[in-house]
Design a protein around this motif. Structure first.
Motif, short mmCIF file in Angstrom:
data_model
loop_
_atom_site.label_atom_id
_atom_site.label_comp_id
_atom_site.label_asym_id
_atom_site.label_seq_id
_atom_site.Cartn_x
_atom_site.Cartn_y
_atom_site.Cartn_z
N LYS A 91 54.43 92.74 -42.16
CA LYS A 91 54.26 91.46 -42.43
C LYS A 91 53.04 90.99 -41.43
CE LYS A 91 59.06 90.41 -43.64
NZ LYS A 91 60.01 89.57 -43.31
N ILE A 92 52.88 91.40 -40.32
CA ILE A 92 51.92 91.20 -39.42
C ILE A 92 50.38 91.48 -40.06
CG2 ILE A 92 50.90 91.42 -37.11
CD1 ILE A 92 53.75 91.34 -36.08
N PHE A 114 46.58 89.70 -33.64
CA PHE A 114 47.01 88.58 -32.85
C PHE A 114 47.44 87.49 -33.53
CE2 PHE A 114 47.13 85.42 -29.63
CZ PHE A 114 47.77 85.88 -28.50
N LEU A 115 46.66 86.98 -34.37
CA LEU A 115 46.67 85.80 -35.38
C LEU A 115 48.01 86.32 -36.39
CD1 LEU A 115 43.24 84.58 -36.15
CD2 LEU A 115 44.74 83.39 -34.75
N GLN A 120 53.94 85.22 -37.74
CA GLN A 120 55.12 85.40 -37.60
C GLN A 120 56.01 84.59 -36.51
OE1 GLN A 120 56.88 88.00 -39.66
NE2 GLN A 120 55.07 87.12 -40.98
N ALA A 121 56.21 83.31 -36.79
CA ALA A 121 56.61 82.60 -35.64
C ALA A 121 57.77 82.64 -35.13
CB ALA A 121 56.43 81.11 -36.34
N ASP A 122 58.63 83.42 -36.06
CA ASP A 122 60.11 83.70 -35.56
C ASP A 122 60.03 85.15 -34.67
OD1 ASP A 122 59.65 85.03 -37.68
OD2 ASP A 122 61.69 85.13 -38.58
N SER A 123 59.18 85.76 -34.61
CA SER A 123 59.05 87.03 -34.03
C SER A 123 59.28 86.79 -32.35
CB SER A 123 57.86 87.92 -34.27
OG SER A 123 56.74 87.63 -33.58
N ALA A 124 59.64 87.98 -31.63
CA ALA A 124 59.64 87.73 -30.38
C ALA A 124 58.40 87.65 -29.57
CB ALA A 124 60.30 89.13 -29.83
N ALA A 125 57.62 88.22 -30.27
CA ALA A 125 55.96 87.94 -29.41
C ALA A 125 55.51 86.80 -29.82
CB ALA A 125 55.08 89.30 -30.06
N ASN A 209 48.48 83.01 -47.50
CA ASN A 209 49.68 83.60 -48.15
C ASN A 209 50.71 84.44 -47.33
OD1 ASN A 209 48.48 82.86 -50.59
ND2 ASN A 209 47.69 84.94 -50.92
N SER A 210 50.38 84.56 -46.06
CA SER A 210 51.66 85.19 -45.14
C SER A 210 52.48 84.03 -44.78
CB SER A 210 50.79 85.51 -43.86
OG SER A 210 50.15 84.38 -43.14
N ILE A 211 52.01 82.72 -44.51
CA ILE A 211 52.95 81.81 -44.33
C ILE A 211 53.68 81.57 -45.55
CG2 ILE A 211 53.36 79.20 -43.74
CD1 ILE A 211 52.68 81.07 -41.31
N LEU A 212 53.28 81.38 -46.82
CA LEU A 212 53.80 81.06 -48.06
C LEU A 212 54.93 82.33 -48.20
CD1 LEU A 212 54.00 79.45 -50.76
CD2 LEU A 212 52.24 80.75 -51.79
#
Length: 293
Positions: A91-92, A114-115, A120-125, A209-212
Motif C-alpha cells: 500500500k505504501i 516517505f510520503l 498510511q495514517a494508521d501505520s505505526a511509522a 487514489n491511495s487515500i481513496l
C-alpha cells in the motif's frame, strides 16, 4: 508478498533492502512501515535523510528508538533470512507511486516512499512521525520532496454532481450501466467523506487514489448494503484493474472466519468482481502477515 519495485530509484531500492535487513536484525516475520522508515533514515544521503536532519527540533535518534520500540511490541525471535513484506508495504509503494505521478517523475524515490508512509495514517511509522513533527500538513511534506501541493478537501464533502469528482468516476457508469447515477453519486460521496475523516486535517485531493483506496477498504468492511458494495467493487476495478482481486483477498483472509460484517462485505465485493466467493485455501502457501502497522 511480492512487490512491483521495477520503478524504484537506486536510493529507494536500497532503502527497501535496508528495511529487510532491519526486519532480520530485529527478528520480525515481515517488513512493516516501521522497518521501511528505519531503512530510509539509515540511508542518510537520501532525500528523506537530508529533510529530516534539517527539520527544526527533530531528533533522529529518538525517531529511531521509537520505531524500534514499535517493532519490538509486535514480537521478535523470527530467524527467517528473507522476511516477507507485509501488505502495508504494498500500500505504501502504491501511494508512493501516486506521489511520483503528481511530480511527473517516472520513478519512485525515497521522498515518495516517505510520503507513502504518511498517507498510511494508521501505520505505526506514520503515527510516530505525526507525534514527533506535529502540525505539518501533507502538502508541506510534499513541498519538501518536490511534489506539487494538491488542492484541499474543504469543499469536496459537499461536492455537486457537476463537479470534477463525479466526472472523474463517469467511467464506472460505462462499466456497469445498472449502477445508476444516483447510486454512483451516493457511493462516491460516502467514500470521499470516509477519506476526509481518515486524514483528519482535511488535506485531501480527489486524485489521490491511495487515500481513496484506504477509504474503500474501510467502507467494504463496515457495510451490508449490497448496492453500495457492488458500486465499491466497480471503484476497485477502476482503481486497481486486474490487481483488485488480489488486493481484496489479502484483506479478506485477515478477517474472522465466520459471522463478521467485514468478511461478508469483502466476500460480496470479490463475488461482484469475479463471479465467485473467495475460499480460504492458501495461495501457493504464502504467509499473509497481519497489516497492523
Amino acid at each position: 508478498m511480492k512487490l512491483d519495485i521495477s520503478d524504484l530509484t537506486a536510493h529507494a531500492d536500497k532503502a527497501l533492502v535496508l528495511a529487510r535487513k532491519e526486519a532480520q536484525r530485529l527478528g520480525s516475520p515481515a517488513v512493516s512501515s516501521a522497518h521501511l522508515a528505519l531503512g530510509l533514515i539509515i540511508l542518510s544521503e537520501s532525500a528523506v535523510g537530508v529533510v529530516l536532519k534539517q527539520a527544526p527540533g527533530f531528533d533522529l535518534d529518538v525517531f529511531r528508538s521509537r520505531l524500534e520500540a514499535a517493532v519490538l511490541e509486535k514480537g521478535t525471535g523470527h530467524k527467517d533470512p528473507e522476511p516477507t513484506y507485509a501488505p502495508r508495504i504494498g500500500k505504501i509503494i502504491y501511494a508512493a507511486r501516486e506521489q511520483a505521478g503528481f511530480a511527473s517523475s517516472p520513478q519512485i524515490d525515497t521522498g515518495h516512499l516517505f510520503l507513502g508512509i504518511i498517507l498510511q495514517a494508521d501505520s505505526a511509522a506514520a503515527k510516530i512521525i505525526a507525534e514527533l513533527i506535529p502540525n505539518r500538513s501533507l502538502n508541506e511534506w510534499r513541498q519538501l520532496f518536490r511534489v506539487p501541493p494538491q488542492s484541499g478537501a474543504e469543499a469536496t464533502v459537499s461536492v455537486k454532481p457537476e463537479d470534477e469528482y463525479v466526472r472523474e468516476w463517469k467511467g464506472i457508469l460505462d462499466l456497469r450501466p445498472d449502477v445508476g447515477p444516483k447510486a454512483l453519486y451516493k457511493i462516491t460521496i460516502e467514500v470521499q467523506v470516509q477519506a476526509v475523516k481518515m486524514l483528519g486535517s482535511g488535506d485531501y485531493n480527489i486524485r489521490d487514489n491511495s487515500i481513496l483506496l484506504q477509504a474503500l477498504d474501510n467502507m467494504v468492511q463496515n457495510s451490508r448494503n449490497v448496492d453500495l458494495l457492488e458500486g465499491c467493487a466497480e471503484v476497485y476495478r477502476q482503481l486497481l484493474g486486474k490487481d483488485a482481486f488480489s488486493h481484496l483477498r489479502v484483506i479478506w483472509l485477515q478477517q474472522p472466519k465466520e459471522g463478521e460484517t467485514a468478511e461478508r462485505g469483502l466476500a460480496m465485493v470479490i463475488h461482484t468482481l469475479t463471479g465467485e466467493f473467495p475460499k480460504r485455501e492458501p495461495v501457493a502457501k504464502e504467509v499473509l502477515p497481519p497489516d497492523s502497522d
